[in-house]
Design an enzyme around this catalytic site. Structure first.
Site, PDB file in Angstrom:
ATOM      1  N   HIS A 150      -3.420  -3.140  -0.754  1.00  0.00           N
ATOM      2  CA  HIS A 150      -2.028  -2.976  -1.158  1.00  0.00           C
ATOM      3  C   HIS A 150      -1.533  -1.573  -0.843  1.00  0.00           C
ATOM      4  O   HIS A 150      -2.316  -0.670  -0.519  1.00  0.00           O
ATOM      5  CB  HIS A 150      -1.870  -3.246  -2.658  1.00  0.00           C
ATOM      6  CG  HIS A 150      -1.812  -4.701  -2.996  1.00  0.00           C
ATOM      7  ND1 HIS A 150      -2.929  -5.502  -3.023  1.00  0.00           N
ATOM      8  CD2 HIS A 150      -0.764  -5.517  -3.312  1.00  0.00           C
ATOM      9  CE1 HIS A 150      -2.587  -6.738  -3.347  1.00  0.00           C
ATOM     10  NE2 HIS A 150      -1.273  -6.770  -3.525  1.00  0.00           N
ATOM     11  N   LYS A 154       0.753   1.045  -5.747  1.00  0.00           N
ATOM     12  CA  LYS A 154       0.428  -0.018  -6.710  1.00  0.00           C
ATOM     13  C   LYS A 154      -0.349   0.570  -7.879  1.00  0.00           C
ATOM     14  O   LYS A 154      -1.319   1.317  -7.683  1.00  0.00           O
ATOM     15  CB  LYS A 154      -0.377  -1.132  -6.039  1.00  0.00           C
ATOM     16  CG  LYS A 154      -0.624  -2.329  -6.955  1.00  0.00           C
ATOM     17  CD  LYS A 154      -1.185  -3.507  -6.190  1.00  0.00           C
ATOM     18  CE  LYS A 154      -1.537  -4.663  -7.123  1.00  0.00           C
ATOM     19  NZ  LYS A 154      -0.385  -5.113  -7.934  1.00  0.00           N
TER      20      LYS A 154
END
Length: 259
Positions: A150, A154
């Site tokens: 990600h 995040k």
């Protein structure tokens, strides 16, 4: 006309959700929860003059919306969803970070309130299909690891999608350790462990949301992978949730369960 409140409307996913609701004829954006959004910034964030801006839960008025869409932060999602259920908002939750205990408490509360809602670890169709295919494959390949990648901002790890994938895999196989006698010369190098399923989290600039499930067997291997290159890809799932949440009478976990 269904009225919608978006929590986290100033964030990247929140802004996509704002644009989606504004584009739908049968839904109206009536309010947002955005702690740091000033009234004079409303136009900058695609918010009409009539949209109410709330900065904390205590300000939110009953009846301001029918549906609560949550794209906030892991430390805010539980109190947000609990508040929504207690005040008659049907929650659609894209924020990850809820524990199993918190999920169970919220589901029980939704049953008591007879109010439907959805918690979706991922709104992308490719991710939903990956989880489905991984569960099917795990019945034949018990040796499996999950890698999720990600963007650098995040806040939680592992991703909700990766953890949900591991939970689905665990449903169809007994607890299994590929190499129970291994040692780590660097702590944590083998990743997190969910019932013998190793989960590895990558956080780097340039990524959005990606997952691989790697299966190994005697003389063969299977890799299932999905890639989300743009947050817009999640909006098809959010649209489905908006359209179907009114038909639910309790909180459901997983977009695949309302498709």
């Amino acid at each position: 006309m269904q009225k919608v409140l978006i929590a986290g409307a100033a964030g990247a996913m929140g802004q996509k959700a704002v644009a989606l609701v504004n584009s739908l004829a049968d839904f109206e954006l009536t309010a947002v929860l955005a702690p740091h959004l000033a009234d004079e910034e409303k136009q900058q964030y695609q918010l009409g003059a009539a949209v109410k801006v709330y900065h904390q839960l205590a300000e939110i008025e009953d009846g301001v919306a029918d549906i609560w869409v949550d794209f906030t932060l892991p430390d805010a999602v539980y109190p947000n969803v609990k508040f929504a259920l207690q005040h008659g908002f049907a929650p659609i939750v894209g924020t990850t970070g809820l524990t199993d205990v918190q999920e169970a408490e919220l589901i029980q509360l939704s049953k008591e309130k007879q109010l439907g809602g959805l918690i979706a670890p991922n709104f992308g169709m490719s991710a939903v299909l990956l989880m489905k295919f991984a569960k099917e494959a795990a019945a034949y390949f018990p040796d499996v690891e999950v890698i999720e990648m990600h963007h650098a901002d995040k806040k939680d790890a592992p991703s909700g999608t990766a953890l949900s994938t591991a939970k689905l895999i665990a449903e169809v196989r007994e607890d299994h350790e590929t190499n129970p006698d291994e040692t780590e010369s660097l702590d944590g190098v083998r990743g997190g462990d969910y019932h013998g399923i190793k989960i590895h989290s990558v956080r780097l600039p340039g990524y959005i949301a990606h997952e691989q499930v790697l299966f190994g067997g005697a003389g063969e291997a299977l890799t299932i992978r999905q890639d989300s290159f743009d947050r817009q890809s999640f909006m098809s799932g959010v649209k489905v949730a908006l359209e179907k949440v009114g038909n639910l009478n309790e909180l459901v976990v997983g977009l695949e369960n309302i498709l």
